[in-house]
Design a protein around this motif. Sequence first.
Motif, PDB file in Angstrom:
ATOM      1  N   UNK A  23      -2.223  -4.477  -6.612  1.00 21.66           N
ATOM      2  CA  UNK A  23      -3.570  -4.352  -6.058  1.00 21.66           C
ATOM      3  C   UNK A  23      -4.121  -5.731  -5.699  1.00 21.66           C
ATOM      4  N   UNK A  24      -3.887  -6.726  -6.544  1.00 23.33           N
ATOM      5  CA  UNK A  24      -4.357  -8.087  -6.260  1.00 23.33           C
ATOM      6  C   UNK A  24      -3.698  -8.651  -5.005  1.00 23.33           C
ATOM      7  N   UNK A  25      -2.413  -8.374  -4.813  1.00 23.68           N
ATOM      8  CA  UNK A  25      -1.716  -8.836  -3.604  1.00 23.68           C
ATOM      9  C   UNK A  25      -2.333  -8.189  -2.372  1.00 23.68           C
ATOM     10  N   UNK A  26      -2.600  -6.897  -2.454  1.00 27.48           N
ATOM     11  CA  UNK A  26      -3.216  -6.198  -1.313  1.00 27.48           C
ATOM     12  C   UNK A  26      -4.583  -6.786  -0.996  1.00 27.48           C
ATOM     13  N   UNK A  27      -5.412  -6.966  -2.010  1.00 27.01           N
ATOM     14  CA  UNK A  27      -6.762  -7.512  -1.805  1.00 27.01           C
ATOM     15  C   UNK A  27      -6.684  -8.938  -1.260  1.00 27.01           C
ATOM     16  N   UNK A  86       0.815  -1.214   0.000  1.00 30.30           N
ATOM     17  CA  UNK A  86       0.000   0.000   0.000  1.00 30.30           C
ATOM     18  C   UNK A  86       0.847   1.261   0.000  1.00 30.30           C
ATOM     19  N   UNK A  87       1.924   1.254   0.773  1.00 26.12           N
ATOM     20  CA  UNK A  87       2.825   2.411   0.796  1.00 26.12           C
ATOM     21  C   UNK A  87       3.525   2.582  -0.548  1.00 26.12           C
ATOM     22  N   UNK A  88       3.838   1.501  -1.215  1.00 26.47           N
ATOM     23  CA  UNK A  88       4.555   1.563  -2.491  1.00 26.47           C
ATOM     24  C   UNK A  88       3.634   1.893  -3.666  1.00 26.47           C
ATOM     25  N   UNK A  89       2.338   1.721  -3.491  1.00 26.18           N
ATOM     26  CA  UNK A  89       1.405   1.896  -4.607  1.00 26.18           C
ATOM     27  C   UNK A  89       1.447   3.288  -5.249  1.00 26.18           C
TER      28      UNK A  89
END
Length: 160
Positions: free
Chosen positions: A133-137, A96-99
């Motif tokens: 995004x998929x990894x975060x979800x 999330x921080x890297x997004x």
Amino acid sequence: MRALHRFAETVAAGLLAVIFIAFILQIALRYVFDWPVGWTAEISLVAWLWLVLWGAAFVLKDEEEIRIDVLEQAFGPRVRRVARTIGSIAIVVLFGMALPATWDYVSFMKVESTSYLKLRFDWLFSIYLAFAVAVIVRHLWQIVELVRAPRMQPVDPPSS
């Protein structure tokens, strides 16, 4: 959900077919027709990049991921649940921080393109945004499951 997974598998299979066809074309053009070309290698590289990140984001199931679970086998279910939860929280926070920086970089890369096919790098690298995004979800969902689950699944003993 099953239809989406089938679609993701179909895209991955298509990318694998593109790699194979480009590879065969590269061999035929170079060794049969004595006409070495670079665009086949570029297609293979682009398709490989997309295949790996697409597959990791949308095809690979959680239980199919490779994990180093040497320490996990030494602990009980409660410690494993806490460790997995902390690990998933760390992944969500770090990705999330890297997004935002990832978005900036991918957006900036519209000024560059590939050598042969002239594909813009922002389109080429956009798959990494989908992957992130998929990894975060996926890890947010894993946190919910770990908190809600009545008990941890047993760890498979290592095979000798």
